[in-house]
Design a protein around this motif. Sequence first.
Motif, PDB file in Angstrom:
ATOM      1  N   LEU A 192       0.845  -1.120   0.019  1.00  0.00           N
ATOM      2  CA  LEU A 192      -0.125   0.152  -0.106  1.00  0.00           C
ATOM      3  C   LEU A 192       0.874   1.402  -0.227  1.00  0.00           C
ATOM      4  O   LEU A 192       0.614   2.275  -0.510  1.00  0.00           O
ATOM      5  N   ASP A 193       2.058   0.998   0.674  1.00  0.00           N
ATOM      6  CA  ASP A 193       2.929   2.399   0.698  1.00  0.00           C
ATOM      7  C   ASP A 193       3.611   2.442  -0.545  1.00  0.00           C
ATOM      8  O   ASP A 193       3.434   3.771  -1.209  1.00  0.00           O
ATOM      9  N   LEU A 194       3.780   1.276  -1.379  1.00  0.00           N
ATOM     10  CA  LEU A 194       4.503   1.776  -2.760  1.00  0.00           C
ATOM     11  C   LEU A 194       3.218   2.139  -3.692  1.00  0.00           C
ATOM     12  O   LEU A 194       3.723   3.096  -4.562  1.00  0.00           O
ATOM     13  N   ILE A 232       4.629  -6.274  -7.863  1.00  0.00           N
ATOM     14  CA  ILE A 232       4.143  -4.853  -7.958  1.00  0.00           C
ATOM     15  C   ILE A 232       5.499  -4.051  -8.691  1.00  0.00           C
ATOM     16  O   ILE A 232       6.695  -4.043  -8.242  1.00  0.00           O
ATOM     17  N   ILE A 233       4.884  -3.346  -9.686  1.00  0.00           N
ATOM     18  CA  ILE A 233       5.827  -2.433 -10.290  1.00  0.00           C
ATOM     19  C   ILE A 233       5.302  -1.088 -10.561  1.00  0.00           C
ATOM     20  O   ILE A 233       4.160  -0.906 -10.422  1.00  0.00           O
ATOM     21  N   ILE A 234       6.054  -0.205  -9.823  1.00  0.00           N
ATOM     22  CA  ILE A 234       5.623   1.323  -9.698  1.00  0.00           C
ATOM     23  C   ILE A 234       6.325   2.033 -10.533  1.00  0.00           C
ATOM     24  O   ILE A 234       7.702   2.138 -10.393  1.00  0.00           O
ATOM     25  N   ASP A 235       5.784   2.718 -11.442  1.00  0.00           N
ATOM     26  CA  ASP A 235       6.773   3.699 -12.562  1.00  0.00           C
ATOM     27  C   ASP A 235       7.593   2.779 -13.159  1.00  0.00           C
ATOM     28  O   ASP A 235       7.419   1.751 -13.375  1.00  0.00           O
ATOM     29  N   GLU A 249       4.295 -15.364   3.735  1.00  0.00           N
ATOM     30  CA  GLU A 249       4.912 -14.665   2.462  1.00  0.00           C
ATOM     31  C   GLU A 249       6.104 -13.775   2.977  1.00  0.00           C
ATOM     32  O   GLU A 249       6.270 -13.230   3.841  1.00  0.00           O
ATOM     33  N   THR A 250       7.211 -13.777   2.110  1.00  0.00           N
ATOM     34  CA  THR A 250       8.477 -13.042   2.153  1.00  0.00           C
ATOM     35  C   THR A 250       8.747 -12.222   0.865  1.00  0.00           C
ATOM     36  O   THR A 250       8.547 -12.809  -0.213  1.00  0.00           O
ATOM     37  N   ALA A 251       9.045 -10.919   1.094  1.00  0.00           N
ATOM     38  CA  ALA A 251       9.122 -10.111  -0.198  1.00  0.00           C
ATOM     39  C   ALA A 251      10.378  -9.325  -0.204  1.00  0.00           C
ATOM     40  O   ALA A 251      10.906  -9.133   0.872  1.00  0.00           O
ATOM     41  N   ILE A 252      10.903  -9.040  -1.586  1.00  0.00           N
ATOM     42  CA  ILE A 252      12.036  -8.101  -1.534  1.00  0.00           C
ATOM     43  C   ILE A 252      11.555  -6.868  -2.348  1.00  0.00           C
ATOM     44  O   ILE A 252      10.777  -7.013  -3.227  1.00  0.00           O
ATOM     45  N   TRP A 253      11.989  -5.890  -1.803  1.00  0.00           N
ATOM     46  CA  TRP A 253      11.449  -4.501  -2.637  1.00  0.00           C
ATOM     47  C   TRP A 253      12.530  -3.584  -2.806  1.00  0.00           C
ATOM     48  O   TRP A 253      13.568  -3.730  -1.772  1.00  0.00           O
ATOM     49  N   SER A 254      12.577  -2.616  -3.643  1.00  0.00           N
ATOM     50  CA  SER A 254      13.564  -1.639  -3.896  1.00  0.00           C
ATOM     51  C   SER A 254      12.774  -0.403  -4.487  1.00  0.00           C
ATOM     52  O   SER A 254      11.871  -0.543  -5.487  1.00  0.00           O
ATOM     53  N   ALA A 255      13.197   0.812  -3.996  1.00  0.00           N
ATOM     54  CA  ALA A 255      12.503   1.957  -4.727  1.00  0.00           C
ATOM     55  C   ALA A 255      13.582   2.962  -5.110  1.00  0.00           C
ATOM     56  O   ALA A 255      14.611   3.113  -4.553  1.00  0.00           O
ATOM     57  N   THR A 314      10.673   0.969  -9.215  1.00  0.00           N
ATOM     58  CA  THR A 314      10.314   0.555  -7.984  1.00  0.00           C
ATOM     59  C   THR A 314       9.722  -0.831  -8.224  1.00  0.00           C
ATOM     60  O   THR A 314       8.667  -0.967  -9.159  1.00  0.00           O
ATOM     61  N   ILE A 315      10.030  -1.788  -7.329  1.00  0.00           N
ATOM     62  CA  ILE A 315       9.444  -3.087  -7.479  1.00  0.00           C
ATOM     63  C   ILE A 315       9.394  -3.891  -6.364  1.00  0.00           C
ATOM     64  O   ILE A 315      10.259  -3.522  -5.376  1.00  0.00           O
TER      65      ILE A 315
END
Length: 254
Positions: A130-132, A206-209, A224-230, A212-213
């Motif tokens: 939700l934040d992303l 989730i891909i943002i622009d 569930e385990t997630a990796i993310w980078s913005a 960000t992923i």
Amino acid sequence: MSVDETEAIDAFERLGLTSYEAKVFIALHQLGSGTARDVDRVADVPRSQVYSVAESLEERGLLEVQQSSPIRYRPVSLEEAERTLQNRFEQERERAFAYVDEVKQDSTGEETQEDIWTVRGRDRVDDRVLDLLSRADDRIVFGTRLPEFITEPLERALETQAAEGVSVLVVSRDETIRAQFDDLEGVAVDSPPKSRTGDQRSGRIIIIDDDTILLSVVDDDGCETAIWSAGSLFASVLVQLIEASEEVHDPSSG
């Protein structure tokens, strides 16, 4: 809720009182009012310590002192004590977080833009998603094979962003998920490549622009385990690789 004295004392300690302060405060409520000798009789606090403890409780606003001979002590009401401790907690909370916020702002310019973060647990991943989504300026791609990841807050976030002109694409091989988003104005839906039909580990993407992923996997226990980078080069490259593999297709690109 049944609480014994030990649990109550532990709770008061977590609210900032010492063990002796908690014991004297409880003892005085048992007595109504009393001298140091009275407190010593009902509480596990040495009489020599009662005077200094009572002085501390008076400074905290939790008891009143009658200058008699001998000195008598009377606790404030539970309602007043609760307000006093709550106000103190709020003051300490504001002081602590104000400092952390100041430090965070001071260090913002030094943060690396190549950070890759790990998030574990469904609720925490939900919050990060939700934040992303709230950061999107141009487009959002959201994909999942699992209906349980489609929550009301997620739907509202996607619909809100679509209404604000952000290109929103939902990708899923699950027909019910695609049908669910078909009803949302401004949200496009699509199916993943057929080569992905055997996938039983993926959680969501989730891909943002373009920079960000977030990618998650689900283990055998459903965790569930997630990796993310913005805003990173890593995210930009990974987004390009995924799109080049036709994992997702942005309808706005034609």
